[in-house]
Write a protein that holds these residues in place. Structure first.
Motif, PDB file in Angstrom:
ATOM      1  N   ARG A 415       0.812  -1.214   0.000  1.00  0.00           N
ATOM      2  CA  ARG A 415       0.000   0.000   0.000  1.00  0.00           C
ATOM      3  C   ARG A 415       0.844   1.261   0.000  1.00  0.00           C
ATOM      4  O   ARG A 415       0.476   2.262  -0.616  1.00  0.00           O
ATOM      5  CB  ARG A 415      -0.905   0.036   1.238  1.00  0.00           C
ATOM      6  N   MET A 461      -4.873  -2.300  -5.500  1.00  0.00           N
ATOM      7  CA  MET A 461      -4.300  -3.083  -4.413  1.00  0.00           C
ATOM      8  C   MET A 461      -3.827  -4.431  -4.919  1.00  0.00           C
ATOM      9  O   MET A 461      -2.730  -4.904  -4.566  1.00  0.00           O
ATOM     10  CB  MET A 461      -5.352  -3.273  -3.307  1.00  0.00           C
ATOM     11  N   HIS A 585      -3.608   6.975  -6.114  1.00  0.00           N
ATOM     12  CA  HIS A 585      -3.025   5.770  -5.527  1.00  0.00           C
ATOM     13  C   HIS A 585      -1.514   5.897  -5.330  1.00  0.00           C
ATOM     14  O   HIS A 585      -0.970   5.385  -4.355  1.00  0.00           O
ATOM     15  CB  HIS A 585      -3.319   4.560  -6.406  1.00  0.00           C
ATOM     16  N   GLY A 695      -2.595   4.592   0.587  1.00  0.00           N
ATOM     17  CA  GLY A 695      -3.399   3.390   0.794  1.00  0.00           C
ATOM     18  C   GLY A 695      -4.278   3.573   2.001  1.00  0.00           C
ATOM     19  O   GLY A 695      -4.393   4.669   2.553  1.00  0.00           O
TER      20      GLY A 695
END
Length: 731
Positions: A415, A461, A585, A695
């Protein structure tokens, strides 16, 4: 034995022969056997017949595999003395493990029926393994034999139809072909002198009748009485019964077998005698069905009392949808399902023993009963006690403890860490030590994340976890140096490009201007393109490009433009994405090392759990080109979309890791605006962001930033502590 024993061998089927000695195997008999095998191999070799050979003693019977037992149920005497076969069969029947055999045949049949469709009404009928195929009849016979019940009525005409078509199909294709393909049915119909449609209808109708045999066999299991495990556990009319004389181990084994046979599990009184508890682990780790059955029966509390206080325990974060106990069972379910998913096939091939993985999955969150300590550490202590009680020792025990202690490692790193940095993969590889442990950790990460909340194992992810796993797997084979030599990476990049690219001197100048983290993360095929972006940026042009990755459901947005005089360009780019409700992200920000730097930033984003739509890409490019050089224009865009540009980010906690670059981990409240607000805060401190990954974990947002000062100097912990306390307020 097998089809040869049933007298229904098709033209290209194997002939299976088993040799049984009469009495003890003497030295003379062994010599006779060797000579006999030699002659048989020679003869069948000359005939070019495929033949399988086996030699069995009565003492072999208890250890026979289920496939061998199945073949022996169809045995007939070809040559020799009937007394030898009768003596063998006597031991064979006495040692026959009914429950295990039924489980094997039932699951084998269910698997093949699912593979070849659950109905005979298919265009390409599988004559042997499909629903309504010959195996439905065979399995019905075997189940009846195992249960010592009268054979299930056989639809002889239907069965004969399938045998006939199979024989002709073998003859037409000149090979062992059991699937009546579209390309073959016409040839078979012509050989039989019938119309294609007529043949198809005959086969399907025959399949429907044979399908009833399989369904009758399943009902036979539900209406029969048979032993499930030694010690007084048995099935009676579809219900698992645990006798009063049963010990805990026998009860567990019987209940787990009953669940695999689809029998009803009722509440039982927990036996006082433990029995051989070392056998429990094999069944405890056999999947979700076994765990649910043990839970329904009440035996799970006796086997694993540590799980009892977790059954209704709520997790302390808002992301978990289930209690700790239910989450545990769902983790095992996702592990079960992963065994059939193509994306995990290679990972599972690394796992030679599934028991440590499944036991760790059951134990991984039990440490949450103690809220004052890190649950993974408490869980590892619980795991050690459980392993000792269940007789799990040696490497298996060490692996269980390690998986419980480190079950968050892969997810946390995937993450938040810079996956392109070789040190990241090396860190995970060093912790795992072996490929099988790494594979188990990856599978546990997938199952644990998915079981917390089905929405957590997103495309980004999944892609990050897979990339980290693959990089760590490679690092186990070729360990990377802890120290990174920038000059080495530049030389390697230039060497790769020298033979294929023109303008080597131009590329060399470009690579000399780029920081090491850019070289680590960028494919060599991108270097010439990025060099062109940088040249155009020197002329005042702003480049904005989009690369969509439909597998990870993300878009990489590359922005190249002349950098701002002070840190802050990245926060303005993030403001655009925040204003347009685009999820961030990861960020990889790089600037050329020259008097008037050029920024080359790559931002990985998504919109509504997918790549950016074409129309939104146009809006993003327009807003970046027109606004990011002016702070007021950026703030106006945020206000127009209902966002407060001045809102400060509350920080729950942070951790600082000294280095070049330094790494700052920040944990905050969940929210799409977090990356923008934290980047703006860091820019106000005059710190450059090189890499950022965003994350979430335990219901909170987690961001990891690689930072440096504008002059390239390293940050110190004292500077970070002083600045964050002053800027954030409550830390």
């Amino acid at each position: 034995v097998g089809g040869y024993g049933r007298r229904e061998v098709a033209p290209y089927s194997d002939l299976d022969l088993t040799f049984l000695p009469e009495g003890e195997l003497t030295a003379d008999a062994e010599e006779c056997v060797r000579r006999m095998f030699h002659l048989m191999i020679q003869l069948f070799g000359e005939l070019k017949w495929p033949v399988g050979y086996a030699f069995r003693l009565p003492s072999d019977c208890p250890a026979l595999d289920q496939a061998t037992r199945t073949g022996l149920l169809d045995a007939r005497l070809v040559s020799g003395r009937r007394e030898a076969l009768d003596a063998f069969n006597k031991v064979f029947r006495r040692t026959f493990p009914v429950a295990e055999f039924l489980i094997s045949k039932r699951e084998e049949r269910q698997s093949n029926r699912a593979r070849w469709h659950e109905t005979p009404r298919v265009v390409e009928f599988h004559l042997r393994d499909g629903a309504g195929g010959l195996r439905d009849v065979h399995t019905g016979r075997w189940i009846a034999q195992a249960l010592n019940r009268r054979s299930i009525p056989l639809p002889e005409d239907a069965y004969e139809t399938l045998l006939t078509v199979r024989n002709v199909l073998h003859s037409v294709t000149e090979r062992k072909e059991d699937r009546l393909l579209r390309t073959r049915i016409e040839s078979v119909a012509r050989q039989l002198g019938v119309d294609v449609q007529d043949l198809a209808e005959r086969v399907i109708r025959a399949g429907e009748q044979c399908d009833h045999v399989w369904r009758s066999a399943e009902r036979l299991i539900q209406t029969s009485m048979f032993v499930l495990s030694s010690g007084g556990v048995y099935a009676e009319r579809g219900v698992c019964k645990v006798g009063r004389a049963s010990d805990l181990t026998s009860a567990v084994i019987g209940v787990c077998r009953a669940s695999r046979l689809g029998l009803r599990i009722e509440r039982v009184r927990s036996p006082k005698q433990l029995g051989d508890t070392a056998r429990i682990n094999e069944h405890l780790t056999s999947g979700e069905g076994a765990l649910r059955a043990l839970d329904d029966s009440g035996l799970l509390d006796a086997v694993l009392p540590e799980l009892t206080p977790c059954r209704y325990l709520l997790s302390r974060d808002s992301v978990h949808r289930y209690t700790v106990g239910e989450h545990t069972l769902k983790v095992v379910r996702f592990l079960d399902e992963s065994r059939t998913l193509p994306e995990f096939a290679a990972v599972w091939s690394e796992v030679t023993n599934h028991r440590p993985l499944y036991l760790a999955a059951i134990l991984h969150d039990l440490g949450k009963v103690n809220p004052k300590r890190r649950h993974a550490a408490v869980g590892a202590e619980i795991a050690e006690a459980v392993c000792d009680r269940l007789g799990v020792t040696g490497d298996e025990k060490r692996t269980v403890k390690w998986l419980v202690r480190e079950h968050l490692l892969l997810a946390d790193v995937a993450r938040t860490h810079d996956l392109a940095d070789p040190r990241t993969a090396s860190q995970v590889a060093l912790a795992a030590e072996r490929p099988d442990r790494l594979a188990m950790l990856y599978l546990l990460t997938y199952a644990d994340t998915s079981a917390v909340n089905e929405e957590l194992w997103t495309g980004p992810m999944a892609a990050s976890a897979q990339e980290l796993y693959e990089r760590a797997r490679s690092a186990l084979e070729t360990p990377q140096p802890v120290e990174i030599d920038p000059a080495l990476f530049r030389r390697q990049a230039l060497k790769r490009l020298a033979e294929t690219e023109e303008g080597g001197a131009r590329l060399a100048r470009f690579l000399d201007l780029m920081p090491t983290h850019y070289l680590l993360a960028t494919s060599q095929s991108q270097f010439p393109l990025h060099a062109d972006y940088v040249d155009r940026a020197r002329e005042g042009e702003t480049t904005v490009t989009f690369h969509h990755d439909h597998e990870s459901k993300t878009t990489d947005v590359t922005v190249c433009m002349r950098d701002l005089p002070k840190p802050g360009l990245l926060s303005r780019l993030l403001a655009v994405f925040y204003a347009l409700d685009i999820n961030l992200h990861a960020v990889r920000a790089a600037s050329t090392q020259e008097e008037h730097p050029i920024a080359l930033d790559v931002l990985t984003v998504s919109f509504r759990d997918g790549p950016l739509p074409a129309g939104l890409c146009s809006v993003v490019a327009k807003e970046i080109r027109s606004r990011v050089r002016n702070r007021k224009d950026v703030d106006a865009l945020l206000r127009r979309h209902g966002k407060d540009p001045e809102r400060e980010q509350e920080v729950y906690r942070y951790r600082f890791h000294r280095g070049a670059p330094a790494v700052l981990e920040i944990e905050t409240r969940l929210g799409r605006g977090m990356p923008y607000r934290v980047a703006r805060m860091l820019a106000s401190l005059h710190w450059n962001i090189q890499v950022a990954r965003i994350g979430q974990a335990a219901g909170r947002a987690v961001a990891r930033f690689s930072l440096s000062k504008p002059d390239g100097a390293s940050l110190t912990k004292e500077e970070v502590d002083r600045a964050l306390r002053r800027t954030v307020g409550k830390v």
